[in-house]
Design a protein around this motif. Structure first.
Motif, PDB file in Angstrom:
ATOM      1  N   GLN A 197       0.914  -1.312   0.413  1.00  0.00           N
ATOM      2  CA  GLN A 197      -0.028  -0.004   0.193  1.00  0.00           C
ATOM      3  C   GLN A 197       0.848   1.551   0.521  1.00  0.00           C
ATOM      4  O   GLN A 197       1.901   1.561   0.621  1.00  0.00           O
ATOM      5  CB  GLN A 197      -0.995   0.146   1.525  1.00  0.00           C
ATOM      6  CG  GLN A 197      -2.153  -1.296   1.391  1.00  0.00           C
ATOM      7  CD  GLN A 197      -2.922  -0.905   0.280  1.00  0.00           C
ATOM      8  OE1 GLN A 197      -3.558   0.246  -0.191  1.00  0.00           O
ATOM      9  NE2 GLN A 197      -3.424  -1.338  -0.573  1.00  0.00           N
ATOM     10  N   LEU A 198       0.522   1.963  -1.012  1.00  0.00           N
ATOM     11  CA  LEU A 198       0.934   3.352  -1.136  1.00  0.00           C
ATOM     12  C   LEU A 198       0.103   4.689  -0.999  1.00  0.00           C
ATOM     13  O   LEU A 198      -1.225   4.573  -0.447  1.00  0.00           O
ATOM     14  CB  LEU A 198       1.758   3.653  -2.422  1.00  0.00           C
ATOM     15  CG  LEU A 198       3.016   2.664  -2.937  1.00  0.00           C
ATOM     16  CD1 LEU A 198       3.005   3.234  -4.354  1.00  0.00           C
ATOM     17  CD2 LEU A 198       4.286   2.794  -2.218  1.00  0.00           C
ATOM     18  N   PRO A 199       1.248   5.624  -0.054  1.00  0.00           N
ATOM     19  CA  PRO A 199       0.016   6.913   0.303  1.00  0.00           C
ATOM     20  C   PRO A 199      -0.240   7.508  -0.945  1.00  0.00           C
ATOM     21  O   PRO A 199      -0.181   6.710  -2.102  1.00  0.00           O
ATOM     22  CB  PRO A 199       1.202   7.896   0.149  1.00  0.00           C
ATOM     23  CG  PRO A 199       2.046   7.085   1.369  1.00  0.00           C
ATOM     24  CD  PRO A 199       2.386   6.035  -0.144  1.00  0.00           C
ATOM     25  N   LEU A 215      10.368   1.507  -2.012  1.00  0.00           N
ATOM     26  CA  LEU A 215      11.579   2.811  -1.102  1.00  0.00           C
ATOM     27  C   LEU A 215      10.674   3.065   0.369  1.00  0.00           C
ATOM     28  O   LEU A 215      10.963   3.002   1.283  1.00  0.00           O
ATOM     29  CB  LEU A 215      11.570   3.802  -1.865  1.00  0.00           C
ATOM     30  CG  LEU A 215      11.858   4.867  -1.513  1.00  0.00           C
ATOM     31  CD1 LEU A 215      13.814   4.640  -0.316  1.00  0.00           C
ATOM     32  CD2 LEU A 215      11.448   6.397  -1.805  1.00  0.00           C
ATOM     33  N   PHE A 216       9.396   2.571  -0.247  1.00  0.00           N
ATOM     34  CA  PHE A 216       8.790   3.775   0.655  1.00  0.00           C
ATOM     35  C   PHE A 216       8.659   2.098   2.077  1.00  0.00           C
ATOM     36  O   PHE A 216       7.893   2.649   2.989  1.00  0.00           O
ATOM     37  CB  PHE A 216       7.110   3.982   0.316  1.00  0.00           C
ATOM     38  CG  PHE A 216       6.612   4.663   0.087  1.00  0.00           C
ATOM     39  CD1 PHE A 216       6.334   5.833   0.985  1.00  0.00           C
ATOM     40  CD2 PHE A 216       7.701   5.338  -1.223  1.00  0.00           C
ATOM     41  CE1 PHE A 216       6.032   7.190   0.434  1.00  0.00           C
ATOM     42  CE2 PHE A 216       7.663   7.242  -1.456  1.00  0.00           C
ATOM     43  CZ  PHE A 216       7.063   7.740  -0.723  1.00  0.00           C
ATOM     44  N   ALA A 217       8.712   1.038   2.326  1.00  0.00           N
ATOM     45  CA  ALA A 217       8.720  -0.166   2.331  1.00  0.00           C
ATOM     46  C   ALA A 217       9.493  -0.073   3.689  1.00  0.00           C
ATOM     47  O   ALA A 217       9.280  -0.650   4.580  1.00  0.00           O
ATOM     48  CB  ALA A 217       7.914  -1.373   1.886  1.00  0.00           C
ATOM     49  N   LEU A 274      -1.511   8.579  -6.501  1.00  0.00           N
ATOM     50  CA  LEU A 274      -2.303   9.265  -7.802  1.00  0.00           C
ATOM     51  C   LEU A 274      -1.455  10.528  -8.255  1.00  0.00           C
ATOM     52  O   LEU A 274      -1.926  11.262  -9.621  1.00  0.00           O
ATOM     53  CB  LEU A 274      -3.243   9.962  -6.971  1.00  0.00           C
ATOM     54  CG  LEU A 274      -4.610   8.805  -6.154  1.00  0.00           C
ATOM     55  CD1 LEU A 274      -5.852   9.334  -5.838  1.00  0.00           C
ATOM     56  CD2 LEU A 274      -4.598   7.834  -7.694  1.00  0.00           C
ATOM     57  N   GLY A 275      -0.730  10.959  -7.735  1.00  0.00           N
ATOM     58  CA  GLY A 275       0.470  11.900  -7.898  1.00  0.00           C
ATOM     59  C   GLY A 275       1.789  11.807  -8.773  1.00  0.00           C
ATOM     60  O   GLY A 275       2.208  11.598  -9.573  1.00  0.00           O
ATOM     61  N   ARG A 308       6.219   1.332  -9.985  1.00  0.00           N
ATOM     62  CA  ARG A 308       5.604   1.399  -8.958  1.00  0.00           C
ATOM     63  C   ARG A 308       6.473   0.696  -7.650  1.00  0.00           C
ATOM     64  O   ARG A 308       6.628   0.607  -6.731  1.00  0.00           O
ATOM     65  CB  ARG A 308       4.080   0.681  -9.563  1.00  0.00           C
ATOM     66  CG  ARG A 308       3.190   0.376  -7.586  1.00  0.00           C
ATOM     67  CD  ARG A 308       1.980   0.062  -8.130  1.00  0.00           C
ATOM     68  NE  ARG A 308       1.527  -0.301  -6.978  1.00  0.00           N
ATOM     69  CZ  ARG A 308       0.624   0.629  -5.854  1.00  0.00           C
ATOM     70  NH1 ARG A 308       0.564   1.700  -6.918  1.00  0.00           N
ATOM     71  NH2 ARG A 308       0.233  -0.027  -5.402  1.00  0.00           N
ATOM     72  N   PRO A 309       6.817  -0.712  -8.109  1.00  0.00           N
ATOM     73  CA  PRO A 309       7.779  -1.662  -7.690  1.00  0.00           C
ATOM     74  C   PRO A 309       8.933  -0.909  -6.457  1.00  0.00           C
ATOM     75  O   PRO A 309       8.786  -1.360  -5.418  1.00  0.00           O
ATOM     76  CB  PRO A 309       8.039  -3.202  -8.461  1.00  0.00           C
ATOM     77  CG  PRO A 309       6.957  -2.698  -9.102  1.00  0.00           C
ATOM     78  CD  PRO A 309       6.970  -0.775  -9.826  1.00  0.00           C
ATOM     79  N   ALA A 310       9.858  -0.339  -7.613  1.00  0.00           N
ATOM     80  CA  ALA A 310      10.715   0.794  -6.570  1.00  0.00           C
ATOM     81  C   ALA A 310       9.757   1.341  -5.932  1.00  0.00           C
ATOM     82  O   ALA A 310      10.963   1.625  -4.941  1.00  0.00           O
ATOM     83  CB  ALA A 310      11.803   1.315  -7.967  1.00  0.00           C
ATOM     84  N   VAL A 311       9.299   2.060  -5.940  1.00  0.00           N
ATOM     85  CA  VAL A 311       8.332   3.345  -5.409  1.00  0.00           C
ATOM     86  C   VAL A 311       8.038   2.349  -4.131  1.00  0.00           C
ATOM     87  O   VAL A 311       8.160   3.239  -3.128  1.00  0.00           O
ATOM     88  CB  VAL A 311       7.489   4.277  -5.781  1.00  0.00           C
ATOM     89  CG1 VAL A 311       7.042   5.444  -4.934  1.00  0.00           C
ATOM     90  CG2 VAL A 311       8.232   5.517  -7.301  1.00  0.00           C
TER      91      VAL A 311
END
Length: 369
Positions: A4-6, A357-359, A11-12, A351-354
Motif C-alpha cells: 500500500q502506498l500513500p 522505497l516506502f516499505a 495518484l501523483g 511502482r515496484p521500486a517506489v
C-alpha cells in the motif's frame, strides 16, 4: 509488489514519474533527428499556453478529452473497458444536432443548450447500452462490441449526413449551419477578464459543462449508494453478487452513464465550434480518453489534469511542427504516443521500486529508534 502506498504517491508521484520518463524518451527521439529538445519543449509550451489564442485551442481540446476521459473512467470503476467512446460521441452529436436543427428558429441558446446536452447524453447512452446488453445478457465481450460499434456509428452518420441531413444541392456531407440560437457562447469574454484574447479559438461554454460533469462523476462514484455498488462490483464481482448487487443492473447503468458522458462531448464541436453536424465529430477524442482515464487514475481531478496535458500536446504540437519543420506532425504523434505508452501500458513501471522505497522507510525509522 502490492504494498500500500500513500494516496499522493499513487495518484501523483507515480504518474509524474511516468510522464517524465515519456518526455525523456521523446527528447531522445528529437535529439536523434538533430533538433534541440529544450527548444522543442519551449515551442510546445508557448504554442499551448504562451498567448490567448493558444490557450483557447488548448481548452477546446481539453474539453473533449475531459468528457471522453470521464466516459472511460466511469466504466473502469465497474471493471468495464469501454473503448466505444468515439462512436458514442459521434451518435451524441446526432442528438445535439437534431435538437439544434429543430429549435434554433424558436428558442434562445440558453434554453436550447440544456436540451441539446440532454439529447447528446441520451443518444450516447442509448448507443452504449446496446453492447452493455450483449455483455450483461449474452456474455459478449464489451471490448469487442464497443470497438465494433465505433465503426457502426461512423457508417450510420455517413449515411445520415449524405442521404438525410445534407443541404439539398450542397456537396459537403453536413447539415445546415445552425442559427445564432443554436450556438454556444465563446469563452472570449471570460478569458478577457484574465487579459487573454483568444482570437479565433473555438473554446466555448461547454468547458464549464465538462467541469460540472467532473463534479457529478465524483459525487456519483464516491458519495452515493449507486457509486458504491459500481465500485464494489468493479473490485470483486463475486462478492458484489453475494451482497445482492445485480451484475446486469450495474453493467447497464455504468455503460449508460459512460456513453452519456461521451455523448456530451459532442456539445463542444457541434454546438460550440462548427455549429453543424459533420463527418468525424469525435475526431479521435474517444481513443485519447482511454489514455486520459489511465493517466488520471479514473479520478475526475486526474482526468482534468491529464486532459489539459493532452490539450497542450495537441495545440503545442501544431505550433512545434510549424516552428521546427524537421519535427513533422507525425513526430508529434510519436511524442503523444510515448505519453500514452508510459501512462497506460507501462503505468506500473516505477511502482515496484517506489513501493520498496516506502516499505523500507518505517524499518529504517524503527532501527534508528
Amino acid at each position: 509488489m502490492n504494498a500500500q502506498l500513500p494516496r499522493w504517491v499513487d495518484l501523483g508521484l507515480i504518474p509524474l514519474l511516468n510522464l517524465i520518463a515519456a518526455f525523456v524518451v521523446a527528447g531522445l527521439v528529437v535529439l536523434a533527428i538533430g533538433e534541440d529538445p529544450i527548444e522543442a519543449v519551449e515551442h510546445i509550451l508557448y504554442g499551448a499556453l504562451g498567448f490567448g489564442e493558444g490557450i483557447g485551442f488548448t481548452l477546446f481540446y481539453a474539453t473533449n478529452f475531459i468528457f471522453t476521459g470521464l466516459c472511460v473512467a466511469v466504466a473502469f470503476h465497474a471493471s468495464l473497458f469501454n473503448i466505444g467512446g468515439e462512436g458514442q460521441a459521434y451518435i451524441g452529436g446526432l442528438g445535439v444536432g437534431l435538437v439544434c436543427l429543430a429549435l434554433d428558429h424558436y428558442l434562445p441558446w440558453w434554453i436550447i443548450a440544456p436540451l441539446a446536452a440532454i439529447g447528446g447524453a441520451l443518444f450516447g447512452a442509448g448507443w452504449a447500452m446496446i453492447p452493455a446488453y450483449f455483455q450483461a445478457k449474452r456474455g459478449s465481450h464489451i471490448v469487442i462490441t464497443t470497438i465494433m460499434f465505433n465503426f457502426l456509428a461512423a457508417s450510420l452518420m455517413v449515411y445520415l449526413l449524405v442521404n438525410v441531413l445534407k443541404v439539398p444541392g450542397a456537396m459537403a456531407p453536413e447539415s445546415r449551419t445552425f442559427e445564432e440560437a443554436g450556438r454556444l457562447p465563446k469563452l472570449d469574454g471570460f478569458l478577457a477578464l484574465f487579459g487573454q484574447d483568444i482570437g479565433g479559438a473555438p473554446a466555448n461554454m461547454s468547458f464549464f459543462l465538462a467541469l460540472a460533469a467532473c463534479v457529478f462523476v465524483w459525487a456519483l462514484i464516491w458519495r452515493t449508494r449507486l457509486g458504491y455498488e459500481i465500485r464494489t462490483f468493479g473490485a470483486n464481482p463475486t462478492a458484489a453478487v453475494y451482497a445482492g448487487i445485480s451484475p446486469v443492473k450495474i453493467t447497464l447503468v455504468a455503460m449508460a452513464l459512460s456513453g452519456g458522458l461521451a455523448g456530451l462531448m459532442a456539445m463542444n464541436p457541434v454546438m460550440g465550434d462548427q455549429n453543424r453536424m459533420f463527418l468525424d465529430i469525435a475526431g479521435g477524442a474517444g481513443f485519447v480518453g482511454i489514455a486520459v482515464a489511465l493517466m488520471g487514475r479514473a479520478h475526475p481531478v486526474g482526468v482534468v489534469l491529464a486532459s489539459i496535458l493532452f490539450g497542450i500536446l495537441y495545440q503545442g504540437g501544431a505550433e512545434l511542427a510549424f516552428e521546427m519543420p524537421a519535427i513533422t506532425r507525425d513526430m508529434v504523434v510519436v511524442i503523444q504516443g510515448l505519453v500514452v505508452l508510459f501512462a497506460g501500458a507501462l503505468e506500473f513501471m516505477f511502482r515496484p521500486a517506489v513501493a520498496r522505497l516506502f516499505a523500507a522507510l518505517p524499518a529504517r525509522k524503527t532501527g534508528e529508534a
